[in-house]
Design a protein around this motif. Structure first.
Motif, mmCIF file in Angstrom:
data_model
loop_
_atom_site.group_PDB
_atom_site.id
_atom_site.type_symbol
_atom_site.label_atom_id
_atom_site.label_comp_id
_atom_site.label_asym_id
_atom_site.label_seq_id
_atom_site.Cartn_x
_atom_site.Cartn_y
_atom_site.Cartn_z
ATOM 1 N N GLN A 135 12.416 -42.712 -41.630
ATOM 2 C CA GLN A 135 13.143 -42.329 -42.922
ATOM 3 C C GLN A 135 14.497 -43.242 -42.810
ATOM 4 O OE1 GLN A 135 13.143 -37.996 -44.500
ATOM 5 N NE2 GLN A 135 12.804 -37.731 -42.045
ATOM 6 N N GLY A 192 15.192 -32.586 -41.460
ATOM 7 C CA GLY A 192 14.625 -31.924 -40.889
ATOM 8 C C GLY A 192 13.159 -32.558 -39.855
ATOM 9 N N ALA A 193 12.783 -33.634 -40.593
ATOM 10 C CA ALA A 193 11.625 -33.984 -40.011
ATOM 11 C C ALA A 193 12.122 -35.040 -39.093
ATOM 12 C CB ALA A 193 10.808 -34.857 -41.198
HETATM 13 C C1 LIG Z 1 15.433 -27.688 -43.815
HETATM 14 C C2 LIG Z 1 15.712 -29.023 -44.711
HETATM 15 C C3 LIG Z 1 14.947 -30.159 -44.289
HETATM 16 C C4 LIG Z 1 15.074 -31.262 -44.917
HETATM 17 N N1 LIG Z 1 14.482 -32.363 -44.329
HETATM 18 C C5 LIG Z 1 14.590 -33.458 -45.079
HETATM 19 C C6 LIG Z 1 13.937 -34.705 -44.459
HETATM 20 O O1 LIG Z 1 13.458 -34.841 -43.445
HETATM 21 N N2 LIG Z 1 14.147 -35.974 -45.250
HETATM 22 C C7 LIG Z 1 14.792 -35.972 -46.353
HETATM 23 O O2 LIG Z 1 14.662 -36.839 -47.309
HETATM 24 N N3 LIG Z 1 15.198 -34.831 -47.103
HETATM 25 C C8 LIG Z 1 15.282 -33.637 -46.479
HETATM 26 N N4 LIG Z 1 15.766 -32.509 -46.912
HETATM 27 C C9 LIG Z 1 16.378 -32.576 -48.299
HETATM 28 C C10 LIG Z 1 15.531 -31.973 -49.463
HETATM 29 O O3 LIG Z 1 14.625 -32.826 -49.544
HETATM 30 C C11 LIG Z 1 16.341 -31.768 -50.565
HETATM 31 O O4 LIG Z 1 17.525 -30.743 -50.474
HETATM 32 C C12 LIG Z 1 15.738 -31.242 -51.821
HETATM 33 O O5 LIG Z 1 14.914 -32.531 -52.199
HETATM 34 C C13 LIG Z 1 16.729 -30.734 -53.000
HETATM 35 O O6 LIG Z 1 17.379 -31.839 -53.510
HETATM 36 P P1 LIG Z 1 19.176 -31.469 -53.424
HETATM 37 O O7 LIG Z 1 19.589 -31.335 -51.819
HETATM 38 O O8 LIG Z 1 19.681 -32.875 -54.121
HETATM 39 O O9 LIG Z 1 19.470 -30.616 -54.144
HETATM 40 C C14 LIG Z 1 15.782 -31.412 -46.397
HETATM 41 C C15 LIG Z 1 16.450 -30.336 -46.443
HETATM 42 C C16 LIG Z 1 16.527 -29.134 -45.938
HETATM 43 C C17 LIG Z 1 17.284 -27.957 -46.443
#
Ligand SMILES: Cc1cc2nc3c(=O)[nH]c(=O)nc-3n(C[C@H](O)[C@H](O)[C@H](O)COP(=O)(O)O)c2cc1C
Length: 220
Positions: A135, A192-193
């Motif tokens: 990423q 988280g990935a």
């Molecule tokens: C537990 C968790 C894991 C996530 N993992 C990733 C990820 O690996 N890559 C990424 O780009 N965003 C990740 N996100 C962000 C989410 O994609 C993001 O919070 C969601 O699209 C909502 O958008 P916002 O945070 O702008 O409200 C993660 C969010 C959470 C809470």
């Protein structure tokens, strides 16, 4: 003058009850207790940000982000994030890539002294990016925060239920970072990935700690 401080046997132990280790330690600037934006505006405007400017992060802003994650408060009895039983299983690591006044490398945040302990040298962002399904925001961020946990600090009291508590605490600390970042013009993305074993190896984590989540941080 070097920012690194000498420590002696009388130093207070980290709240994680780790003895002071012999690695170089950098005192961070004191955190600010007032900001320019309301908590409501911060909540309304927070977004996950995955592209950043090339501007180096200031050390005072990095200090503020780390304090928001796990800084000590109330005369060092408590922290900025809640913790089940006040057992504090989290450890916060900073992977510095483009921070003014800070050598590239991996650092552990020491809440008790509001300091950074240098774990290893070198720019680890690219490796961390590859360990995170490639990423790009992990490689492109000025710095990356990894929240790790020693589950045993909590499960010793709460048994297997403690595993859930540790995960909840990771989320609390992460949201603190997101909101603090938003208030400083710093974009953050909870990630988280990733491959746990690879991330643990890049950070040289001790065997009793597991990485819970990663946050990329950089000016918008
Ligand atoms: C537990 C968790 C894991 C996530 N993992 C990733 C990820 O690996 N890559 C990424 O780009 N965003 C990740 N996100 C962000 C989410 O994609 C993001 O919070 C969601 O699209 C909502 O958008 P916002 O945070 O702008 O409200 C993660 C969010 C959470 C809470």
């Amino acid at each position: 003058m070097s920012r690194y401080v000498e420590r002696n046997e009388n130093d207070q132990l980290d709240a994680g009850t780790k003895p002071a280790d012999p690695l170089p330690e950098l005192q961070l600037p004191d955190p600010a207790l007032a900001g320019n934006i309301s908590i409501e505006q911060t909540l309304a405007q927070r977004r996950s940000i995955r592209s950043y400017s090339d501007n180096p992060l200031s050390l005072s802003n990095v200090s503020q982000i780390l304090w928001a994650a796990q800084g000590m408060t109330m005369d060092k009895f408590f922290r900025t994030a809640p913790s089940a039983g006040a057992l504090y299983p989290l450890e916060v690591y900073l992977i510095a890539g483009n921070v003014r006044g800070l050598d590239v490398g991996v650092y552990r945040y020491a809440p008790a002294r509001h300091s950074l302990i240098r774990i290893c040298d070198g720019d680890r962002r690219d490796e961390l990016c590859k360990a995170s399904l490639s990423q790009p925001h992990i490689r492109d961020a000025a710095a990356v925060v990894v929240i790790a946990a020693d589950y045993s600090r909590t499960t010793v009291k709460y048994g297997t239920r403690g595993i859930r508590y540790v995960h909840i605490e990771g989320g609390c600390a992460a949201e603190n970072i997101c909101l603090q970042g938003m208030s400083l013009g710093i974009g953050t993305c909870v990630t988280g990935a990733f491959d746990d074993a690879k991330v643990a190896s890049i950070l040289n984590l001790p065997a009793n700690e597991d990485p819970l989540l990663i946050l990329s941080i950089g000016y918008v």
